[in-house]
Design a protein around this motif. Structure first.
Motif, PDB file in Angstrom:
ATOM      1  N   PHE A  62      71.307  43.756  40.655  1.00  0.00           N
ATOM      2  CA  PHE A  62      72.567  43.029  40.575  1.00  0.00           C
ATOM      3  C   PHE A  62      72.499  41.748  41.411  1.00  0.00           C
ATOM      4  O   PHE A  62      72.945  40.684  40.974  1.00  0.00           O
ATOM      5  N   ALA A  78      77.675  48.965  41.970  1.00  0.00           N
ATOM      6  CA  ALA A  78      78.317  47.893  41.202  1.00  0.00           C
ATOM      7  C   ALA A  78      78.287  48.284  39.716  1.00  0.00           C
ATOM      8  O   ALA A  78      79.166  48.986  39.235  1.00  0.00           O
ATOM      9  N   ASN A  79      77.241  47.884  39.008  1.00  0.00           N
ATOM     10  CA  ASN A  79      77.137  48.261  37.587  1.00  0.00           C
ATOM     11  C   ASN A  79      76.427  49.603  37.382  1.00  0.00           C
ATOM     12  O   ASN A  79      76.332  50.089  36.259  1.00  0.00           O
ATOM     13  N   GLY A  80      75.888  50.142  38.467  1.00  0.00           N
ATOM     14  CA  GLY A  80      75.306  51.478  38.389  1.00  0.00           C
ATOM     15  C   GLY A  80      73.830  51.512  38.028  1.00  0.00           C
ATOM     16  O   GLY A  80      73.268  52.592  37.842  1.00  0.00           O
ATOM     17  N   GLU A  81      73.193  50.353  37.964  1.00  0.00           N
ATOM     18  CA  GLU A  81      71.777  50.314  37.552  1.00  0.00           C
ATOM     19  C   GLU A  81      70.865  51.023  38.553  1.00  0.00           C
ATOM     20  O   GLU A  81      69.983  51.792  38.159  1.00  0.00           O
ATOM     21  N   ALA A  82      71.067  50.739  39.836  1.00  0.00           N
ATOM     22  CA  ALA A  82      70.202  51.333  40.864  1.00  0.00           C
ATOM     23  C   ALA A  82      70.380  52.860  40.856  1.00  0.00           C
ATOM     24  O   ALA A  82      69.392  53.616  40.865  1.00  0.00           O
ATOM     25  N   ASP A  85      73.094  55.285  48.167  1.00  0.00           N
ATOM     26  CA  ASP A  85      72.818  53.837  48.143  1.00  0.00           C
ATOM     27  C   ASP A  85      73.908  53.101  48.914  1.00  0.00           C
ATOM     28  O   ASP A  85      74.966  53.657  49.199  1.00  0.00           O
ATOM     29  N   ASP A  86      73.604  51.838  49.252  1.00  0.00           N
ATOM     30  CA  ASP A  86      74.558  51.055  50.042  1.00  0.00           C
ATOM     31  C   ASP A  86      75.747  50.626  49.190  1.00  0.00           C
ATOM     32  O   ASP A  86      76.896  50.778  49.576  1.00  0.00           O
ATOM     33  N   PHE A  87      75.487  50.080  47.982  1.00  0.00           N
ATOM     34  CA  PHE A  87      76.536  49.575  47.105  1.00  0.00           C
ATOM     35  C   PHE A  87      76.423  50.229  45.734  1.00  0.00           C
ATOM     36  O   PHE A  87      75.336  50.568  45.279  1.00  0.00           O
ATOM     37  N   VAL A 110      80.843  39.548  44.817  1.00  0.00           N
ATOM     38  CA  VAL A 110      79.817  39.852  45.823  1.00  0.00           C
ATOM     39  C   VAL A 110      80.395  39.848  47.241  1.00  0.00           C
ATOM     40  O   VAL A 110      81.052  38.896  47.662  1.00  0.00           O
ATOM     41  N   LEU A 111      80.102  40.937  47.942  1.00  0.00           N
ATOM     42  CA  LEU A 111      80.508  41.092  49.332  1.00  0.00           C
ATOM     43  C   LEU A 111      79.257  41.110  50.212  1.00  0.00           C
ATOM     44  O   LEU A 111      78.297  41.815  49.905  1.00  0.00           O
ATOM     45  N   ASN A 158      73.300  45.441  55.732  1.00  0.00           N
ATOM     46  CA  ASN A 158      72.243  44.835  54.907  1.00  0.00           C
ATOM     47  C   ASN A 158      71.212  44.009  55.659  1.00  0.00           C
ATOM     48  O   ASN A 158      70.244  43.538  55.059  1.00  0.00           O
ATOM     49  N   LYS A 215      82.158  49.177  44.437  1.00  0.00           N
ATOM     50  CA  LYS A 215      83.052  48.125  43.947  1.00  0.00           C
ATOM     51  C   LYS A 215      83.655  48.677  42.651  1.00  0.00           C
ATOM     52  O   LYS A 215      83.102  48.517  41.573  1.00  0.00           O
TER      53      LYS A 215
END
Ligand code: 5GP
Length: 190
Positions: free
Chosen positions: A99, A128-132, A124-126, A19-20, A27, A156
């Motif tokens: 996430f 990660a696992n791609g859910e959003a 999107d901003d981030f 996490v960053l 944010n 990430k």
């Protein structure tokens, strides 16, 4: 994008190996000068495409998406995470596992603002696992819109979302791609 990577190195806080925190410019507090550059860079990356609508998710996708919309002259629609009193039916919705909050949210977009005539870029901003991103793709597909691709401020790359969605054929442009957050240090892919 060098300006963004420098900002991440200078102001980002590594909270763990995964996490960053970038709440000084993306944010929580927003750096509009940086957001303007982000909007222009995203527009450049997609200059080969016709885009009629920018789709994002509240809240941290709204700033980069709006600056992109400004450059493109295209409206920006953001998926809402909560059902509001004024947003009742006539919705496209999808389930998204968060996430950062480790909970499932239903996200929705009014059918008034997305249609089969649209050519959509998803922001999107981030990543990660791609859910959003998957949830937003789902919503655009429900509308029958053409998905041009996605634009991500910070991917990430050591997490699996980007690879998985690219393998499924989604074009993803990320402006900074992180290789590792180990030992409290941010390392980027070249
Ligand atoms: P995904 O759905 O790809 O697993 O995660 C992306 C979403 O989770 C983004 O919308 C973002 O809000 C949040 N997120 C994921 N990783 C991070 C992170 O390292 N820092 C922050 N601030 N948000 C993150």
């Amino acid at each position: 994008m060098k300006l963004l990577k420098d900002k991440i190195q200078q102001e980002g806080k590594v909270l763990s190996d995964v996490v960053l925190k970038v709440d000084s410019f993306l944010n929580h507090q927003i750096d509009p000068m940086l957001m303007q550059e982000i909007g222009e860079e995203l527009a450049n990356r997609y200059s080969d495409e016709i885009i009629t609508k920018v789709l994002t998710i509240e809240s941290s996708g709204i700033a980069p998406a709006t600056f992109l919309g400004l450059v493109l002259g295209a409206p920006v629609v953001f998926a809402r995470k909560r059902k509001s009193l004024t947003l009742t039916d006539n919705l496209y919705s999808a389930q998204v596992h968060s996430f950062t909050k480790n909970e499932v949210n239903e996200i929705s977009v009014s059918k008034n603002f997305l249609s089969a005539d649209d050519r959509v870029v998803i922001i999107d901003d981030f990543l990660a696992n791609g859910e959003a991103l998957k949830g937003l793709v789902d919503i655009a597909q429900q509308a029958g819109a053409h998905i041009v691709g996605a634009g991500i401020v910070i991917e990430k790359g050591f997490q699996q979302g980007g690879d998985k969605l690219r393998q499924e054929g989604l074009r993803i442009e990320s402006l900074a791609n992180i290789k590792s957050l180990a030992n409290g240090k941010v390392e980027f892919f070249d």
